[in-house]
Design a protein around this motif. Structure first.
Motif, PDB file in Angstrom:
ATOM      1  N   GLY A  69       6.476  -5.481  -1.421  1.00 43.96           N
ATOM      2  CA  GLY A  69       5.338  -4.966  -0.627  1.00 43.96           C
ATOM      3  C   GLY A  69       5.864  -5.024   0.986  1.00 43.96           C
ATOM      4  O   GLY A  69       6.932  -5.540   1.153  1.00 43.96           O
ATOM      5  N   GLY A  70       5.056  -5.004   1.938  1.00 43.38           N
ATOM      6  CA  GLY A  70       5.360  -4.995   3.273  1.00 43.38           C
ATOM      7  C   GLY A  70       4.941  -6.323   4.054  1.00 43.38           C
ATOM      8  O   GLY A  70       4.591  -7.383   3.518  1.00 43.38           O
ATOM      9  N   SER A  79       0.921  -1.194  -0.127  1.00 46.28           N
ATOM     10  CA  SER A  79      -0.030  -0.015  -0.028  1.00 46.28           C
ATOM     11  C   SER A  79       0.746   1.195  -0.162  1.00 46.28           C
ATOM     12  O   SER A  79       0.289   2.417   0.159  1.00 46.28           O
ATOM     13  N   SER A  80       2.272   1.157  -0.144  1.00 49.70           N
ATOM     14  CA  SER A  80       3.033   2.057  -0.336  1.00 49.70           C
ATOM     15  C   SER A  80       3.786   2.046  -1.553  1.00 49.70           C
ATOM     16  O   SER A  80       3.720   0.653  -2.148  1.00 49.70           O
ATOM     17  N   ALA A 126       4.921  -2.548 -11.396  1.00 55.67           N
ATOM     18  CA  ALA A 126       3.261  -2.709 -11.144  1.00 55.67           C
ATOM     19  C   ALA A 126       2.318  -2.395 -12.479  1.00 55.67           C
ATOM     20  O   ALA A 126       1.467  -2.780 -12.781  1.00 55.67           O
ATOM     21  N   GLN A 127       2.855  -1.300 -12.958  1.00 57.37           N
ATOM     22  CA  GLN A 127       2.306  -0.516 -14.184  1.00 57.37           C
ATOM     23  C   GLN A 127       2.422  -1.623 -15.329  1.00 57.37           C
ATOM     24  O   GLN A 127       1.178  -1.681 -15.948  1.00 57.37           O
ATOM     25  N   ARG A 128       3.550  -2.212 -15.526  1.00 60.50           N
ATOM     26  CA  ARG A 128       3.534  -3.261 -16.690  1.00 60.50           C
ATOM     27  C   ARG A 128       2.942  -4.366 -16.499  1.00 60.50           C
ATOM     28  O   ARG A 128       2.224  -4.959 -17.302  1.00 60.50           O
ATOM     29  N   VAL A 187      -4.028   3.258  -3.124  1.00 62.01           N
ATOM     30  CA  VAL A 187      -2.641   3.848  -2.731  1.00 62.01           C
ATOM     31  C   VAL A 187      -1.568   2.918  -3.057  1.00 62.01           C
ATOM     32  O   VAL A 187      -1.594   1.565  -3.297  1.00 62.01           O
ATOM     33  N   GLY A 188      -0.408   3.515  -3.205  1.00 63.11           N
ATOM     34  CA  GLY A 188       0.755   2.620  -3.511  1.00 63.11           C
ATOM     35  C   GLY A 188       0.664   1.746  -4.536  1.00 63.11           C
ATOM     36  O   GLY A 188       0.315   2.305  -5.442  1.00 63.11           O
ATOM     37  N   LEU A 189       1.463   0.555  -4.550  1.00 59.59           N
ATOM     38  CA  LEU A 189       1.578  -0.474  -5.863  1.00 59.59           C
ATOM     39  C   LEU A 189       0.170  -1.044  -5.846  1.00 59.59           C
ATOM     40  O   LEU A 189      -0.084  -1.164  -7.115  1.00 59.59           O
ATOM     41  N   MET A 190      -0.626  -1.049  -4.924  1.00 61.27           N
ATOM     42  CA  MET A 190      -2.029  -1.386  -4.932  1.00 61.27           C
ATOM     43  C   MET A 190      -2.882  -0.605  -5.820  1.00 61.27           C
ATOM     44  O   MET A 190      -3.410  -1.117  -7.012  1.00 61.27           O
TER      45      MET A 190
END
Length: 200
Positions: free
Chosen positions: A109-110, A13-14, A25-27, A46-49
């Motif tokens: 991610g975390g 989420s970051s 993530a976009q690809r 939010v974030g990579l999500m």
């Protein structure tokens, strides 16, 4: 299972400190949309999500967001998705994400991402599913985790008969082809199990 129709993506989420995480993530989102593969994810913007979900949407793909009530504000629920499910708790969220996915992908991610990934590995180890699991090892993000798994095997805590295959993609563009191949192999194996004994 004969076709890759949906992928559950676990990710932060970051956005992390490296631009390569966002680009990855976009690809992945663009490739999923191009392949007609639905994204199943945690429902946040939010974030990579948010990045992977927006990439799927922006490229004409479909998204199912599943978010628990208490995270609606914290993770800024993405309302542009085709299907949005609000659950009463995390347990219901994870169950629905599992049921709606043909495969699982972990971007950087975390702790939450790690927990969801390890849960799927555990379920696979216990024979509860055979869905493929891919780690997207962007800039070596998952390398230390893979080393921990190796350490567990060496110390006798992951026995050979319970080892779960974890697919590793160094680049996001490798994910969809890798999963298609994995599901094709799984389908062929399932078909062979159902061949009548007299034909063998």
């Amino acid at each position: 299972m004969t076709k890759l129709r949906s992928i559950c993506v676990y990710c932060g989420s970051s956005s992390g400190i490296r631009p390569s995480y966002v680009a990855g993530a976009q690809r992945l989102g663009a490739d999923m949309a191009a392949g007609g593969i639905r994204l199943v994810y945690g429902g946040g913007d939010v974030g990579l999500m948010g990045t992977v979900a927006r990439a799927v949407i922006d490229n004409g793909g479909t998204v199912t967001g599943i978010i628990p009530t208490f995270l609606q504000r914290r993770e800024r629920m993405l309302t542009d998705v085709e299907e949005l499910i609000v659950t009463k708790d995390m347990h219901e969220r994870k169950r629905l994400m599992f049921e709606r996915a043909d495969a699982f992908v972990a971007l950087p991610g975390g702790v939450g991402t790690l927990e969801e990934l390890v849960e799927q590995l555990t379920w696979a180890q216990l024979g509860q599913h055979k869905k493929p699991i891919v780690l997207v090892n962007i800039d070596g993000f998952w390398t230390r985790f893979l080393e921990i798994l190796d350490h567990m095997r060496e110390e006798g805590f992951i026995r050979p008969e319970t080892t779960v295959e974890v697919l590793v993609a160094s680049k996001s563009e490798d994910v969809v082809p890798m999963l298609r191949t994995a599901i094709e192999k799984l389908t062929q194996a399932e078909m062979q199990l159902h061949v009548a004994p007299e034909t063998l």
